[in-house]
Design an enzyme around this catalytic site. Sequence first.
Site, PDB file in Angstrom:
ATOM      1  CE  LYS A  54      -4.552   5.702  12.153  1.00  0.00           C
ATOM      2  NZ  LYS A  54      -4.140   4.462  11.451  1.00  0.00           N
ATOM      3  CG  ASN A  55      -0.368   5.398  10.889  1.00  0.00           C
ATOM      4  OD1 ASN A  55      -1.351   4.827  11.370  1.00  0.00           O
ATOM      5  ND2 ASN A  55      -0.368   5.933   9.688  1.00  0.00           N
ATOM      6  NE  ARG A  90      -2.386  -2.974   5.712  1.00  0.00           N
ATOM      7  CZ  ARG A  90      -2.370  -4.032   4.938  1.00  0.00           C
ATOM      8  NH1 ARG A  90      -3.412  -4.825   4.888  1.00  0.00           N
ATOM      9  NH2 ARG A  90      -1.339  -4.310   4.196  1.00  0.00           N
ATOM     10  CB  CYS A 121     -10.498  -3.923   0.363  1.00  0.00           C
ATOM     11  SG  CYS A 121      -9.583  -3.741  -1.165  1.00  0.00           S
ATOM     12  NE  ARG A 162      -3.607  -0.492   3.533  1.00  0.00           N
ATOM     13  CZ  ARG A 162      -3.855   0.390   4.481  1.00  0.00           C
ATOM     14  NH1 ARG A 162      -5.081   0.666   4.815  1.00  0.00           N
ATOM     15  NH2 ARG A 162      -2.877   0.997   5.097  1.00  0.00           N
ATOM     16  CB  ILE A 207       0.841  -8.883   4.196  1.00  0.00           C
ATOM     17  CG1 ILE A 207       0.166 -10.230   3.972  1.00  0.00           C
ATOM     18  CG2 ILE A 207      -0.109  -7.868   4.775  1.00  0.00           C
ATOM     19  CD1 ILE A 207      -0.069 -10.963   5.288  1.00  0.00           C
ATOM     20  CG  ASP A 208       4.025  -8.978  -1.480  1.00  0.00           C
ATOM     21  OD1 ASP A 208       3.207  -8.100  -1.143  1.00  0.00           O
ATOM     22  OD2 ASP A 208       4.937  -8.764  -2.298  1.00  0.00           O
ATOM     23  CD  GLN A 209       7.968  -7.073  -0.752  1.00  0.00           C
ATOM     24  OE1 GLN A 209       9.180  -7.093  -0.535  1.00  0.00           O
ATOM     25  NE2 GLN A 209       7.428  -7.776  -1.732  1.00  0.00           N
ATOM     26  CG  ASP A 235      -2.192   8.039   5.560  1.00  0.00           C
ATOM     27  OD1 ASP A 235      -2.631   7.310   4.650  1.00  0.00           O
ATOM     28  OD2 ASP A 235      -1.744   7.587   6.640  1.00  0.00           O
ATOM     29  CB  ILE A 243       0.895   4.939  -1.782  1.00  0.00           C
ATOM     30  CG1 ILE A 243       1.869   6.127  -1.785  1.00  0.00           C
ATOM     31  CG2 ILE A 243       1.290   3.870  -0.772  1.00  0.00           C
ATOM     32  CD1 ILE A 243       3.324   5.829  -1.850  1.00  0.00           C
TER      33      ILE A 243
HETATM   34  C1  UD1 Z   1       0.874   2.532   6.550  1.00  0.00           C
HETATM   35  C2  UD1 Z   1      -0.078   3.434   7.282  1.00  0.00           C
HETATM   36  C3  UD1 Z   1      -1.032   4.099   6.329  1.00  0.00           C
HETATM   37  C4  UD1 Z   1      -0.288   4.808   5.215  1.00  0.00           C
HETATM   38  C5  UD1 Z   1       0.723   3.868   4.567  1.00  0.00           C
HETATM   39  C6  UD1 Z   1       1.620   4.562   3.558  1.00  0.00           C
HETATM   40  C7  UD1 Z   1      -0.314   2.340   9.417  1.00  0.00           C
HETATM   41  C8  UD1 Z   1      -1.191   1.566  10.336  1.00  0.00           C
HETATM   42  N1  UD1 Z   1      -0.830   2.626   8.237  1.00  0.00           N
HETATM   43  O1  UD1 Z   1       0.083   1.509   5.949  1.00  0.00           O
HETATM   44  O2  UD1 Z   1      -1.802   5.053   7.066  1.00  0.00           O
HETATM   45  O3  UD1 Z   1      -1.201   5.236   4.226  1.00  0.00           O
HETATM   46  O4  UD1 Z   1       1.575   3.282   5.563  1.00  0.00           O
HETATM   47  O5  UD1 Z   1       2.297   5.621   4.155  1.00  0.00           O
HETATM   48  O6  UD1 Z   1       0.783   2.754   9.750  1.00  0.00           O
HETATM   49  N2  UD1 Z   1       2.701  -3.324  -0.215  1.00  0.00           N
HETATM   50  C9  UD1 Z   1       2.925  -4.505  -0.893  1.00  0.00           C
HETATM   51  N3  UD1 Z   1       3.316  -5.586  -0.165  1.00  0.00           N
HETATM   52  C10 UD1 Z   1       3.496  -5.539   1.183  1.00  0.00           C
HETATM   53  C11 UD1 Z   1       3.265  -4.332   1.867  1.00  0.00           C
HETATM   54  C12 UD1 Z   1       2.874  -3.227   1.132  1.00  0.00           C
HETATM   55  O7  UD1 Z   1       2.780  -4.586  -2.106  1.00  0.00           O
HETATM   56  O8  UD1 Z   1       3.843  -6.565   1.776  1.00  0.00           O
HETATM   57  C13 UD1 Z   1       2.288  -2.128  -0.973  1.00  0.00           C
HETATM   58  C14 UD1 Z   1       0.878  -1.645  -0.581  1.00  0.00           C
HETATM   59  O9  UD1 Z   1      -0.124  -2.323  -1.297  1.00  0.00           O
HETATM   60  C15 UD1 Z   1       0.967  -0.175  -0.939  1.00  0.00           C
HETATM   61  C16 UD1 Z   1       2.433   0.180  -0.621  1.00  0.00           C
HETATM   62  O10 UD1 Z   1       3.136  -1.056  -0.613  1.00  0.00           O
HETATM   63  O11 UD1 Z   1       0.739   0.005  -2.300  1.00  0.00           O
HETATM   64  C17 UD1 Z   1       2.645   0.891   0.684  1.00  0.00           C
HETATM   65  O12 UD1 Z   1       2.044   0.154   1.742  1.00  0.00           O
HETATM   66  P1  UD1 Z   1       2.582   0.208   3.230  1.00  0.00           P
HETATM   67  O13 UD1 Z   1       3.634   1.269   3.348  1.00  0.00           O
HETATM   68  O14 UD1 Z   1       2.919  -1.163   3.663  1.00  0.00           O
HETATM   69  O15 UD1 Z   1       1.304   0.696   3.995  1.00  0.00           O
HETATM   70  P2  UD1 Z   1       0.788   0.197   5.403  1.00  0.00           P
HETATM   71  O16 UD1 Z   1       1.942  -0.129   6.274  1.00  0.00           O
HETATM   72  O17 UD1 Z   1      -0.272  -0.803   5.200  1.00  0.00           O
END
Ligand code: UD1
Length: 430
Positions: free
Chosen positions: A22-23, A93, A117, A122, A124-126, A305, A327
Amino acid sequence: MEQYIIKGGNPLVGEVEIGGSKNAALPILAASLMTDETVYIDNMPDVFDTNVLLKAMQGIGVMVNRTGRHSVTINAGQLSGQTITDETIRRIRAAYYPVGAMLGKYREAKVPLPGGCEIGCRAIDQHIKGFRALGAEVSIEYGYIVTKAEKLTGAHIYMDCVSVGATINVMMAAALAEGTTIIENAAKEPHVVDLANFLNSMGAKIKGAGTDVVRITGVKKLHGTEYTIIPDQIEAGTFMFAAAVTKGDVTVKNVIPKHLESISAKLTEIGCQISESDGCMRVVATKRLKSTHVKTLPYPGFPTDMQPQIAVALASAQGISIVTESIFENRFKYVDELTRMGANIKVEGNTAIITGVDRYTGADISAPDLRAGAALVTAALAADGFSTVDDIRYIERGYEDFHIKLQNLGALIERVNDDKDIRKFKLRVG
Ligand code: UD1
């Protein structure tokens, strides 16, 4: 309301075919927006999240032709615009993936921000930092992420945290930028590599995916391709832990064993026998499971996950285990439900201290999110007596035919709509 009704106590035995990831599917479907030519995608899982994304893409004029349950052709040659208005997409997401894809191809995108949530805030700043580094303007307006760029120029981007989504999104936009982008501290998950392979098969120049430095040399345009999505590591891991929890003997087929190393290592540690042969992994659990400690980490660490699934196993193992979630901050919501089935778990911050109990007992429980929902089903399969699992829509976001695959392994589980169905099930299975 749809629920699962389960009678626990049967060890799971047999073989189960694992579907496409899926991912990986979600960014690959979104990246199909980046060419005017036709893209053929195979091994796509038929789950809520992929279907929602495809529907949203159709809403902006993408031609989507389902050639089979797991295959699709996509042509984005005649988009009506770069604004997605389909509100359902907010529920997934991966809503943000069309942003990177359309920003790369059209230099603009407007997409509803993902909500929900369930497991943490979660941020999205990055993603935003990466788009801005490439030269885009990004704002959040009225629930939408809005981005536009005169031109996109390669940049050196250091991610402040390891993010799957941000790595993928920036990779997509950078694939069609001018010059070279370097992403440092990139995520290394198999689905990041799969997207890079997909983009490269469309003519992109991406190197280093799967390491923490990804180098993307922008190209002018991408072309059509035919691509098969990798197997779902988390679906496979879920069935492997289901075998462990129910003291079963399950072979997961169509997997990439390398992607499952952290999962099989933990299963071995807790007393299961694991064997591997040609795209298959067999898990045999004959004795009471043993305790262990585990901390979730970005790949190749133990996946977040899989955290609820291992916790369900450890909560019925001999001894005390510690599970640390590093995470997502809100990923222990299933503990209350599991406690209602007899588990003894104390959560302190991001740590769960688990004292294994001899057995679970059936209860009426709810799925709090996708993976925790699947994990609770495995607990119910191991429990004495009947359980119902509510809110299974979460589970269906990411597991195709979950209850049918479990039935084929001997589980007494049915998807029901009302009390009458539940009574019928109970009469039938006794
Ligand atoms: C993806 C997966 C999810 C999995 C996760 C970690 C998809 C659709 N989802 O989620 O199933 O649990 O990877 O393997 O593929 N973060 C920030 N800023 C950002 C982005 C992330 O602070 O801009 C933090 C998040 O809050 C979290 C960590 O980074 O604590 C990891 O998040 P991320 O790897 O981005 O997870 P997703 O891509 O949302």
